[in-house]
Every structure is written in C-alpha cells, then in structure tokens.
Design a protein around this motif. Sequence first.
Motif, PDB file in Angstrom:
ATOM      1  N   LEU A  59       6.847  33.017 -18.377  1.00 30.05           N
ATOM      2  CA  LEU A  59       6.664  32.383 -16.948  1.00 30.05           C
ATOM      3  C   LEU A  59       7.925  31.613 -16.669  1.00 30.05           C
ATOM      4  O   LEU A  59       8.443  30.838 -17.595  1.00 30.05           O
ATOM      5  N   GLN A  60       8.620  31.806 -15.739  1.00 35.65           N
ATOM      6  CA  GLN A  60      10.075  31.364 -15.345  1.00 35.65           C
ATOM      7  C   GLN A  60       9.407  30.051 -14.398  1.00 35.65           C
ATOM      8  O   GLN A  60       8.801  30.259 -13.397  1.00 35.65           O
ATOM      9  N   VAL A  61      10.094  28.783 -14.857  1.00 31.00           N
ATOM     10  CA  VAL A  61       9.642  27.634 -14.259  1.00 31.00           C
ATOM     11  C   VAL A  61      10.957  27.079 -13.362  1.00 31.00           C
ATOM     12  O   VAL A  61      11.959  27.139 -14.187  1.00 31.00           O
ATOM     13  N   GLY A  62      10.831  26.346 -12.550  1.00 30.87           N
ATOM     14  CA  GLY A  62      11.992  25.494 -11.944  1.00 30.87           C
ATOM     15  C   GLY A  62      13.110  26.257 -11.408  1.00 30.87           C
ATOM     16  O   GLY A  62      14.203  25.820 -11.234  1.00 30.87           O
ATOM     17  N   LYS A  63      12.713  27.487 -10.740  1.00 30.69           N
ATOM     18  CA  LYS A  63      13.525  28.295 -10.290  1.00 30.69           C
ATOM     19  C   LYS A  63      13.950  28.135  -8.822  1.00 30.69           C
ATOM     20  O   LYS A  63      14.734  28.919  -8.102  1.00 30.69           O
ATOM     21  N   ARG A  64      13.272  27.312  -8.033  1.00 30.66           N
ATOM     22  CA  ARG A  64      13.478  27.013  -6.473  1.00 30.66           C
ATOM     23  C   ARG A  64      15.020  26.620  -6.602  1.00 30.66           C
ATOM     24  O   ARG A  64      15.513  25.879  -7.044  1.00 30.66           O
ATOM     25  N   GLY A  65      15.539  27.080  -5.418  1.00 32.13           N
ATOM     26  CA  GLY A  65      17.024  27.017  -5.116  1.00 32.13           C
ATOM     27  C   GLY A  65      17.954  27.823  -6.051  1.00 32.13           C
ATOM     28  O   GLY A  65      19.252  27.509  -5.712  1.00 32.13           O
ATOM     29  N   VAL A  66      17.379  28.637  -6.811  1.00 29.03           N
ATOM     30  CA  VAL A  66      18.437  29.418  -7.558  1.00 29.03           C
ATOM     31  C   VAL A  66      19.174  30.523  -6.556  1.00 29.03           C
ATOM     32  O   VAL A  66      18.656  30.838  -5.706  1.00 29.03           O
ATOM     33  N   GLN A  67      20.417  30.428  -6.924  1.00 26.60           N
ATOM     34  CA  GLN A  67      21.405  31.349  -6.307  1.00 26.60           C
ATOM     35  C   GLN A  67      21.812  32.432  -7.108  1.00 26.60           C
ATOM     36  O   GLN A  67      21.714  32.748  -8.146  1.00 26.60           O
ATOM     37  N   ILE A  68      22.197  33.481  -6.029  1.00 21.46           N
ATOM     38  CA  ILE A  68      22.881  34.797  -6.830  1.00 21.46           C
ATOM     39  C   ILE A  68      24.242  34.361  -6.522  1.00 21.46           C
ATOM     40  O   ILE A  68      24.981  34.571  -5.556  1.00 21.46           O
ATOM     41  N   THR A  69      25.115  34.196  -7.491  1.00 23.53           N
ATOM     42  CA  THR A  69      26.775  33.986  -7.461  1.00 23.53           C
ATOM     43  C   THR A  69      27.419  35.303  -7.496  1.00 23.53           C
ATOM     44  O   THR A  69      28.417  35.205  -7.161  1.00 23.53           O
ATOM     45  N   ALA A  70      26.826  36.654  -7.843  1.00 23.83           N
ATOM     46  CA  ALA A  70      27.332  37.632  -8.052  1.00 23.83           C
ATOM     47  C   ALA A  70      26.374  38.826  -7.926  1.00 23.83           C
ATOM     48  O   ALA A  70      25.285  38.745  -8.519  1.00 23.83           O
ATOM     49  N   LEU A  71      26.669  39.915  -7.371  1.00 25.18           N
ATOM     50  CA  LEU A  71      25.760  41.148  -7.176  1.00 25.18           C
ATOM     51  C   LEU A  71      26.822  42.128  -7.623  1.00 25.18           C
ATOM     52  O   LEU A  71      27.568  42.653  -6.731  1.00 25.18           O
ATOM     53  N   GLU A  72      26.346  42.884  -8.657  1.00 25.71           N
ATOM     54  CA  GLU A  72      27.233  43.820  -9.226  1.00 25.71           C
ATOM     55  C   GLU A  72      26.275  45.431  -9.073  1.00 25.71           C
ATOM     56  O   GLU A  72      25.188  45.295  -9.518  1.00 25.71           O
ATOM     57  N   PRO A  73      26.998  46.223  -8.454  1.00 24.69           N
ATOM     58  CA  PRO A  73      26.503  47.667  -8.668  1.00 24.69           C
ATOM     59  C   PRO A  73      26.395  48.223  -9.923  1.00 24.69           C
ATOM     60  O   PRO A  73      27.353  47.977 -10.875  1.00 24.69           O
ATOM     61  N   VAL A  74      25.447  49.047 -10.219  1.00 24.05           N
ATOM     62  CA  VAL A  74      25.326  49.569 -11.616  1.00 24.05           C
ATOM     63  C   VAL A  74      25.209  51.090 -11.362  1.00 24.05           C
ATOM     64  O   VAL A  74      24.088  51.551 -10.971  1.00 24.05           O
ATOM     65  N   GLY A  75      26.178  51.829 -11.538  1.00 22.39           N
ATOM     66  CA  GLY A  75      26.096  53.229 -11.030  1.00 22.39           C
ATOM     67  C   GLY A  75      25.803  53.299  -9.712  1.00 22.39           C
ATOM     68  O   GLY A  75      26.093  52.566  -8.692  1.00 22.39           O
ATOM     69  N   HIS A  76      25.057  54.542  -9.317  1.00 28.74           N
ATOM     70  CA  HIS A  76      24.447  54.661  -8.045  1.00 28.74           C
ATOM     71  C   HIS A  76      22.834  54.487  -8.162  1.00 28.74           C
ATOM     72  O   HIS A  76      22.049  55.070  -7.520  1.00 28.74           O
ATOM     73  N   TYR A  77      22.414  53.778  -9.044  1.00 26.72           N
ATOM     74  CA  TYR A  77      20.804  53.284  -9.022  1.00 26.72           C
ATOM     75  C   TYR A  77      20.445  52.166  -9.194  1.00 26.72           C
ATOM     76  O   TYR A  77      19.091  52.087  -9.275  1.00 26.72           O
ATOM     77  N   ALA A  78      21.299  51.040  -9.302  1.00 32.29           N
ATOM     78  CA  ALA A  78      20.758  49.533  -9.398  1.00 32.29           C
ATOM     79  C   ALA A  78      21.696  48.469  -9.232  1.00 32.29           C
ATOM     80  O   ALA A  78      22.767  48.798  -8.633  1.00 32.29           O
TER      81      ALA A  78
END
Length: 125
Positions: A59-78
Amino acid sequence: MAGLRPESPRPTAITLHQASQRLELSFDDGAAFSLPFELLRVCSPSAEVQGHGPGQEVLQVGKRGVQITALEPVGHYALRPVFSDGHDSGLYSWDYLYQLGRDQDRLWADYESRLRAAGASRDPA
C-alpha cells in the motif's frame, strides 16, 4: 503488467500537465483518459508496489501531490515516469495505461478503501 498485443490500442497523443498533475492520453481507438499522477504512482506496475505475487502488494501512502519529473519512452510499447518521490522503476505499457484509464474510478475507490482500512492517508507525513 499487461503485455502489448498486436490488437492493443496505441496512443496517438501523450501530454503531461504539471499544473493539474495529470497525464493525458489519447488512443487510436478513440478513447481518451486523464490520469492523475497520484493514481499512476500508487498503481505502479513495479515489483516495489505490486510485489512478486498475489497478496504481496505494498500500500502506497502519502502520495498526494506527487509529481512526474520526467517521462521516458521505452521502445514503442511503454512509458517510464520518474516521480518526485524518487520512484522510477515502473514500466507502463500502453495496455496498462489504457486499463488504468478505463478502470480509474474503481481503482481510486479501492485505493481509498485500503487506505481507510490501514488507518493511512494520501497526505504526506
């Protein structure tokens, strides 16, 4: 994690909205989803969150407000998001992102129910 099948919908647009903390996805079948960063974080397909088998989820707790600081492509599938809390090991296949979008109301309700049962909070400590 859901695998990529030839008939799987593929994203046609991916937009990161920092101000609203949402990842917007449009797919080639016409579906479009707006996923909160927090949902992406607490539903990470990583072993750190999912465990190594049924019943081993963490269970992940305390994650309100979490940001995505980078978004990286993985091949052509993810995609591999890097979150502001340091989490970066989840590979989000197109199928998994589609599933998160399609099921997000149920996933939120389940997450909030598990937090209540654990006496935990979405808010950081």
